[in-house]
Design an enzyme around this catalytic site. Structure first.
Site, PDB file in Angstrom:
ATOM      1  N   ASP A 138     -74.064  -1.382   1.317  1.00 32.37           N
ATOM      2  CA  ASP A 138     -72.619  -1.955   1.226  1.00 32.37           C
ATOM      3  C   ASP A 138     -72.889  -3.473   1.338  1.00 32.37           C
ATOM      4  O   ASP A 138     -73.687  -3.916   0.397  1.00 32.37           O
ATOM      5  CB  ASP A 138     -71.855  -1.352   2.132  1.00 32.37           C
ATOM      6  CG  ASP A 138     -70.516  -1.635   2.229  1.00 32.37           C
ATOM      7  OD1 ASP A 138     -70.181  -2.941   2.315  1.00 32.37           O
ATOM      8  OD2 ASP A 138     -69.522  -0.691   2.009  1.00 32.37           O
ATOM      9  N   ASP A 272     -68.970   8.706  -2.978  1.00 33.57           N
ATOM     10  CA  ASP A 272     -68.530   7.460  -2.287  1.00 33.57           C
ATOM     11  C   ASP A 272     -67.378   6.921  -3.386  1.00 33.57           C
ATOM     12  O   ASP A 272     -67.697   6.557  -4.625  1.00 33.57           O
ATOM     13  CB  ASP A 272     -69.620   6.587  -2.107  1.00 33.57           C
ATOM     14  CG  ASP A 272     -68.990   5.221  -1.383  1.00 33.57           C
ATOM     15  OD1 ASP A 272     -67.699   5.207  -1.140  1.00 33.57           O
ATOM     16  OD2 ASP A 272     -70.017   4.304  -1.359  1.00 33.57           O
ATOM     17  N   GLY A 298     -70.958  10.850   1.019  1.00 35.63           N
ATOM     18  CA  GLY A 298     -70.084   9.898   0.620  1.00 35.63           C
ATOM     19  C   GLY A 298     -70.707   8.488   1.076  1.00 35.63           C
ATOM     20  O   GLY A 298     -71.832   8.254   0.988  1.00 35.63           O
ATOM     21  N   HIS A 299     -69.784   7.748   1.538  1.00 33.93           N
ATOM     22  CA  HIS A 299     -70.079   6.165   2.065  1.00 33.93           C
ATOM     23  C   HIS A 299     -71.250   6.027   2.766  1.00 33.93           C
ATOM     24  O   HIS A 299     -72.317   5.422   2.605  1.00 33.93           O
ATOM     25  CB  HIS A 299     -68.750   5.630   2.303  1.00 33.93           C
ATOM     26  CG  HIS A 299     -69.264   4.151   2.248  1.00 33.93           C
ATOM     27  ND1 HIS A 299     -69.447   3.283   1.322  1.00 33.93           N
ATOM     28  CD2 HIS A 299     -68.924   3.238   3.326  1.00 33.93           C
ATOM     29  CE1 HIS A 299     -69.420   2.040   1.539  1.00 33.93           C
ATOM     30  NE2 HIS A 299     -69.197   1.672   2.620  1.00 33.93           N
ATOM     31  N   PHE A 300     -71.248   6.792   3.945  1.00 38.42           N
ATOM     32  CA  PHE A 300     -72.234   6.520   5.088  1.00 38.42           C
ATOM     33  C   PHE A 300     -73.055   7.687   5.229  1.00 38.42           C
ATOM     34  O   PHE A 300     -72.957   8.792   5.951  1.00 38.42           O
ATOM     35  CB  PHE A 300     -71.362   6.425   6.322  1.00 38.42           C
ATOM     36  CG  PHE A 300     -70.834   4.848   6.658  1.00 38.42           C
ATOM     37  CD1 PHE A 300     -71.802   3.871   6.987  1.00 38.42           C
ATOM     38  CD2 PHE A 300     -69.635   4.772   6.809  1.00 38.42           C
ATOM     39  CE1 PHE A 300     -71.373   2.500   6.847  1.00 38.42           C
ATOM     40  CE2 PHE A 300     -68.912   3.527   6.835  1.00 38.42           C
ATOM     41  CZ  PHE A 300     -69.731   2.384   7.026  1.00 38.42           C
TER      42      PHE A 300
END
Length: 324
Positions: A138, A272, A298-300
């Protein structure tokens, strides 16, 4: 006396947080070492600010730098650090405005990715880190890649997890942010307020995850408590606006990849919506030897897939960073 020593040893091991779900009988010596690895929580003054970082592992070992994303901190690496610390000198800082680092008023400190790269550079220089493998995620991607442009010879390897360096990776999620970039207006700034709410913070941890029951609610509760500090909303809005300065640097980042060809592991949460899978595959244009793993998360991704990611990361570092 021998029985007492054994009892104390067993009590120590059982009290330590296990990094895998395997029974103790099936753990290797490396697993057991990781289970009781010591992590130090330190702060140092840089540019007049207190910068917090987590540190573990032998100080003379190859350095692994962990660069966190939004809206979290080095806390996102809390479970990975002990797994790496037996063989690597692991350093995981918090950027100003995040985690335990200072968060000065946005009117007195310029929050931006260039500033963050400079601060991390000073931190590493002060610690004597001459080379380092970087894990970027990120916000950590532009911070790390700006650092790489400053010192390309110092980057021994890259681990990329949902961190963008290509136009293809800025999808629909970014449209409101791009509108803010276009005019910097208070109207478009205010329209981004929802990105720092509890609903969005929880979304980042739960959306696209294969098994939500693996993800501790402590994540979004802690992150939101820090986002809700007085003045922090303006800090985050400034950073959303400054992110636009990373995009013109994408060609420079890509040239660094092509010219230096750092060994690269891509471990990407393919579900994500913030940094989608479309941003992962373009790396192979410039890093054709990169190892890529698209994970059902997903993102984390570390919250959901640590058991899959940790062996990939260890194997990669043992083959690449340890010999440099």
């Amino acid at each position: 006396m021998r029985l007492l020593a054994i009892t104390l040893l067993l009590a120590t091991v059982s009290a330590a947080p296990l990094v895998r779900t395997a029974d103790a009988a099936s753990q290797t010596p490396s697993d057991m070492h990781a289970a009781v690895a010591t992590v130090h929580y330190r702060s140092t003054k840089i540019q007049g600010l207190s910068v917090f970082y987590r540190e573990a592992g032998p100080v003379d070992a190859p350095v692994v730098l962990l660069l966190h994303g939004f809206p979290t901190s080095s806390h996102m690496f809390r479970n990975l650090i002990p797994i790496l610390a037996d063989r690597y000198h692991v350093i995981a800082p918090d950027y100003p405005g995040f985690g335990q680092s200072d968060a000065p008023d946005h009117k007195t400190f310029k929050y931006g990715f260039g500033s963050y790269a400079d601060i991390i550079d000073e931190l590493l220089s002060g610690m004597g880190a001459k080379t380092y493998a970087m894990y970027v995620m990120d916000y950590g991607a532009p911070v790390g890649y700006r650092l790489a442009l400053k010192h390309p010879e110092r980057v021994s390897a890259l681990i990329v997890q949902n961190g963008n360096a290509y136009d293809e990776g800025l999808g629909e999620f970014w449209d409101p942010i791009k509108a803010y970039w276009a005019d910097g207006s208070s109207t478009h700034r205010d329209a981004l307020s929802g990105l720092v709410t509890l609903e969005t913070t929880k979304f980042q941890y739960t959306d696209g995850m294969s098994d939500i029951s693996r993800i501790s609610p402590d994540n979004w509760i802690q992150d939101q408590a820090l986002l809700d500090r007085p003045g922090n909303k303006d800090i985050q809005m400034d950073l959303f606006y400054d992110y636009r300065t990373n995009v013109p640097l994408y060609p420079d980042f890509q040239k660094f990849f092509r010219d230096r060809q750092p060994p690269t592991l891509i471990v990407w949460g393919k579900n994500d919506k913030i940094f989608p899978a479309e941003g992962a595959h373009p790396y192979l244009r410039d890093l054709p030897k990169a190892e890529i793993h698209m994970l059902d998360t997903g993102h984390f991704a570390l919250e959901d897939k640590l058991d899959e990611m940790a062996p990939l990361i260890r194997d990669f570092l043992d083959r690449q960073a340890a010999k440099r």
